[in-house]
Design an enzyme around this catalytic site. Structure first.
Site, PDB file in Angstrom:
ATOM      1  N   GLY A  94       0.804  -1.336   0.034  1.00  0.00           N
ATOM      2  CA  GLY A  94      -0.119   0.260   0.000  1.00  0.00           C
ATOM      3  C   GLY A  94       0.746   1.200   0.114  1.00  0.00           C
ATOM      4  N   ARG A  95       1.932   1.222   0.309  1.00  0.00           N
ATOM      5  CA  ARG A  95       2.927   2.435   0.469  1.00  0.00           C
ATOM      6  C   ARG A  95       4.488   2.114  -0.087  1.00  0.00           C
ATOM      7  NH1 ARG A  95       4.327   3.168   6.817  1.00  0.00           N
ATOM      8  NH2 ARG A  95       4.292   1.099   7.040  1.00  0.00           N
ATOM      9  N   LYS A 115       9.721   2.905  -1.035  1.00  0.00           N
ATOM     10  CA  LYS A 115       8.645   3.001   0.064  1.00  0.00           C
ATOM     11  C   LYS A 115       8.269   4.696   0.340  1.00  0.00           C
ATOM     12  CE  LYS A 115       8.137   1.137   4.735  1.00  0.00           C
ATOM     13  NZ  LYS A 115       8.664   0.243   5.722  1.00  0.00           N
ATOM     14  N   ASP A 127      -2.408   6.635   2.726  1.00  0.00           N
ATOM     15  CA  ASP A 127      -1.988   7.556   1.520  1.00  0.00           C
ATOM     16  C   ASP A 127      -0.791   6.985   0.749  1.00  0.00           C
ATOM     17  OD1 ASP A 127      -0.164   7.991   3.401  1.00  0.00           O
ATOM     18  OD2 ASP A 127      -0.270  10.055   3.853  1.00  0.00           O
ATOM     19  N   GLY A 128      -0.102   6.038   1.094  1.00  0.00           N
ATOM     20  CA  GLY A 128       0.901   5.636   0.235  1.00  0.00           C
ATOM     21  C   GLY A 128       2.160   6.292   0.420  1.00  0.00           C
ATOM     22  N   ARG A 185      14.556   0.430  -1.313  1.00  0.00           N
ATOM     23  CA  ARG A 185      15.399  -0.886  -0.754  1.00  0.00           C
ATOM     24  C   ARG A 185      15.768  -1.892  -1.758  1.00  0.00           C
ATOM     25  NH1 ARG A 185      10.491  -2.362   3.457  1.00  0.00           N
ATOM     26  NH2 ARG A 185       8.994  -2.739   1.763  1.00  0.00           N
ATOM     27  N   ASP A 261       3.151 -11.267   6.923  1.00  0.00           N
ATOM     28  CA  ASP A 261       3.240 -10.206   5.581  1.00  0.00           C
ATOM     29  C   ASP A 261       4.724  -9.583   5.556  1.00  0.00           C
ATOM     30  OD1 ASP A 261       1.561  -9.257   7.478  1.00  0.00           O
ATOM     31  OD2 ASP A 261       1.975  -7.429   6.821  1.00  0.00           O
ATOM     32  N   ASN A 262       5.333  -9.723   7.023  1.00  0.00           N
ATOM     33  CA  ASN A 262       6.638  -8.955   7.080  1.00  0.00           C
ATOM     34  C   ASN A 262       7.746  -9.897   7.158  1.00  0.00           C
ATOM     35  OD1 ASN A 262       5.416  -6.426   7.179  1.00  0.00           O
ATOM     36  ND2 ASN A 262       5.388  -6.306   9.181  1.00  0.00           N
ATOM     37  N   ASP A 271      10.809  -4.612   6.344  1.00  0.00           N
ATOM     38  CA  ASP A 271       9.968  -3.770   6.742  1.00  0.00           C
ATOM     39  C   ASP A 271      10.211  -3.479   8.352  1.00  0.00           C
ATOM     40  OD1 ASP A 271       8.715  -4.019   4.449  1.00  0.00           O
ATOM     41  OD2 ASP A 271       6.643  -4.743   5.101  1.00  0.00           O
TER      42      ASP A 271
HETATM   43  P1  AMP Z   1       3.505  -2.548   7.232  1.00  0.00           P
HETATM   44  O1  AMP Z   1       3.412  -1.835   8.530  1.00  0.00           O
HETATM   45  O2  AMP Z   1       4.568  -1.877   6.618  1.00  0.00           O
HETATM   46  O3  AMP Z   1       4.001  -3.929   7.662  1.00  0.00           O
HETATM   47  O4  AMP Z   1       2.450  -2.259   6.571  1.00  0.00           O
HETATM   48  C1  AMP Z   1       1.160  -3.126   6.704  1.00  0.00           C
HETATM   49  C2  AMP Z   1      -0.023  -2.935   5.829  1.00  0.00           C
HETATM   50  O5  AMP Z   1      -0.439  -1.607   5.837  1.00  0.00           O
HETATM   51  C3  AMP Z   1       0.850  -3.002   4.440  1.00  0.00           C
HETATM   52  O6  AMP Z   1      -0.179  -3.415   3.526  1.00  0.00           O
HETATM   53  C4  AMP Z   1       0.994  -1.654   4.091  1.00  0.00           C
HETATM   54  O7  AMP Z   1       1.189  -1.518   2.586  1.00  0.00           O
HETATM   55  C5  AMP Z   1      -0.002  -0.805   4.493  1.00  0.00           C
HETATM   56  N1  AMP Z   1       0.176   0.552   4.751  1.00  0.00           N
HETATM   57  C6  AMP Z   1       0.812   0.974   5.856  1.00  0.00           C
HETATM   58  N2  AMP Z   1       1.109   2.471   5.767  1.00  0.00           N
HETATM   59  C7  AMP Z   1       0.396   2.782   4.779  1.00  0.00           C
HETATM   60  C8  AMP Z   1       0.289   3.975   3.991  1.00  0.00           C
HETATM   61  N3  AMP Z   1       0.558   5.004   4.673  1.00  0.00           N
HETATM   62  N4  AMP Z   1      -0.298   4.060   3.065  1.00  0.00           N
HETATM   63  C9  AMP Z   1      -0.979   3.140   2.523  1.00  0.00           C
HETATM   64  N5  AMP Z   1      -0.726   1.662   2.943  1.00  0.00           N
HETATM   65  C10 AMP Z   1       0.004   1.711   4.222  1.00  0.00           C
HETATM   66 MG    MG Z   2       4.845  -4.966   5.849  1.00  0.00          MG
END
Ligand code: AMP
Ligand code: MG
Length: 497
Positions: A94-95, A115, A127-128, A185, A261-262, A271
């Site tokens: 998502g980001r 990222k 917001d990605g 990355r 997922d991590n 991550d």
């Molecule tokens: P993470 O904490 O990086 O393991 O993210 C967990 C999930 O939330 C993943 O699917 C990310 O892509 C999504 N995510 C986290 N932060 C954002 C953000 N700011 N915008 C969109 N998706 C996000």
């Molecule tokens: Mg993640």
């Protein structure tokens, strides 16, 4: 380095860029487009990573998504995952946006991923984007881990987008504008345990099989035995993942969000979010505020959680396996291997003749009770020749209130149990410097004021974490300073990046 897109050619996906949040079916990826910014600027660049691929710094805008060149085909990965023990369904990048693959100087493919470069089909309500503080933390920590000998995704570059991003850092209804940033990355791939789980959860075995075939043939090409290919592949993932988590335990790293997922299928630390480093020794510590009640991802629990995650991966692959009892055997074997590797880690860390459960248990209790700094303690212990506690004083919060009698008994017993050959190697595996939470925070505080010197300083210091003789040793080989005790970012962190 030329850009290629093998993953997109070999696995099913959706080519069209469409950022409408939705279920993405029968696809391993969706086309994506990094957002353009008028004033993107480079803050930090990792020469060693660039050199692996022969990338000139003049090309840096490609690695911030600001220049799309021939061969680049940006996309977002589709994956699911178990979050905090519960199946969370589709998650996806998502980001993060992958911009393509390139070959390093010895011909091995690596994927480059940005990222914080904007919306994708998986952004849901996010917001990605990524903020500067989190990007600095990931940038510095990935390279620090690599230098410590802990398998990790690498970080090539850190850019400011020039655009501000709104974040509610404390989840208390007080959002503020923060500088936006992008890191690039690099890893052999960003395929995760959850990349397989999502297809199995939907009963989509065709997509699952396609992803498995691609992964093995492109990333594990040495596996030639057709009949046992799945098992040999899983064995490699299990082994590298165990090695990774045992290295975390060795250096005092707490990931904080070990959701499936991590978990990288290459056994890489991936991550970096609300991660942290053990300072005062406490097996129950977690840096993640979201996990403060359950402590699922606490330091001492990480090996068990990794085994749980491995079991989820095996479940996800099981529809492709005829003899599933072999998978159960693999889980049992992984448990034994984890226990064995953990014991071996302690033997090496302490320079012992052999594993001694009681000796280690007593040490853990003493360190916890007397608030002993983990990194400093093991480093100082390596040069201890007599059972004299005062030599270890810098690691203690207050040596005068410490349990002197028990420490004396322990040190005496310890010195009797050591092996000279192993002790001589202690400093090769017990780091002098790690990226303590407050160290990263100092670099962040300066960077938020436009001064990036400390990022460079820490990146350089942490390139040689086992070396003595650093000029400013006193600044960084020290216990957590008073100001950092309750400062946000220095003890607990949220996921709001
Ligand atoms: P993470 O904490 O990086 O393991 O993210 C967990 C999930 O939330 C993943 O699917 C990310 O892509 C999504 N995510 C986290 N932060 C954002 C953000 N700011 N915008 C969109 N998706 C996000
Ligand atoms: Mg993640």
């Amino acid at each position: 380095m030329d850009w290629e897109a093998r993953f997109l050619q070999k696995t099913p996906g959706e080519v069209a860029v469409n950022t409408t949040p939705r279920e993405v079916l029968r696809a391993c990826w969706v086309g994506a487009e990094p957002e353009k910014h008028a004033n993107t600027s480079l803050i930090s660049w990792t020469d060693s990573v660039a050199a692996m691929f022969g990338i000139q710094k003049a090309r840096h805008l490609e690695f911030a998504g600001q220049k799309i060149v021939t061969g680049m085909q940006p996309f977002a990965h589709c994956y699911g995952g178990h979050q905090f023990g519960q199946w969370a369904g589709q998650l996806g990048d998502g980001r993060a946006i992958s911009i393509g693959e390139g070959r390093n100087q010895i011909g091995t493919y690596h994927e480059f991923q940005l990222k914080g470069s904007g919306l994708t089909a998986f952004s849901r309500r996010g917001d990605g984007k990524a903020v500067l503080r989190s990007s600095i933390r990931e940038f510095l920590c990935s390279e620090a881990m690599h230098a410590l000998g802990v398998a990790s995704t690498r970080a090539l570059s850190l850019h400011l987008t020039g655009q501000e991003v709104m974040r509610d850092m404390f989840y208390d209804g007080n959002p503020v504008m923060e500088p936006g940033a992008i890191i690039c990355r690099v890893a052999p791939s960003f395929i995760r345990f959850g990349s397989f789980q999502i297809h199995t959860s939907r009963g989509d075995l065709a997509t699952l099989e396609s992803l498995v075939n691609h992964t093995i043939s492109e990333h594990f090409p040495h596996i030639k035995d057709e009949r046992n290919r799945l098992f040999l592949w899983l064995d490699e993932i299990i082994d590298s993942t165990i090695e990774m988590v045992i290295d975390w335990m060795r250096v005092g790293f707490v990931h904080g969000v070990m959701n499936t997922d991590n978990m990288s299928i290459h056994g890489l630390t991936i991550d970096y979010g609300p991660y942290g480093w053990i300072e005062d020794f406490d097996p129950n510590w977690t840096p993640n505020t979201t996990d403060a009640n359950t402590l699922r991802y606490r330091f001492g629990h990480q090996p068990r959680i990794v085994l749980w995650n491995i079991a989820r991966l095996l479940e996800a692959i099981s529809p492709l396996v005829e003899n599933r009892s072999i998978l159960q055997e693999k889980i049992n074997a992984a448990q034994d291997k984890m226990a064995h590797s953990h014991e071996k880690m302690w033997v090496n860390k302490l320079g012992l003749k052999q594993y001694d459960e009681e000796l280690i248990q007593q040490l853990v209790e003493l360190m916890y009770h007397d608030k002993v700094d983990m990194t400093m303690f093991f480093r100082l212990l390596s040069s201890l020749s007599k059972p004299e506690l005062h030599q270890l004083e810098p690691a203690f919060l207050d040596i005068h209130t410490a349990n002197q009698v028990d420490w004396k008994i322990w040190l005496k017993k310890y010195l009797e149990q050591t092996c000279d050959e192993h002790r001589a190697k202690m400093n090769l595996i017990n780091p002098k410097y790690v990226l303590r939470n407050w160290m990263a925070q100092l670099a962040i505080d300066d960077a938020e004021k436009g001064d990036y010197a400390k990022i460079e300083l820490l990146a350089n210091l942490l390139l040689n974490p086992y070396e003595e003789g650093y000029e400013f040793e006193k600044d960084w080989f020290r216990r957590r300073p008073e100001w950092a005790l309750n400062r946000p970012g220095c003890s607990m962190l949220s996921c709001s990046s």
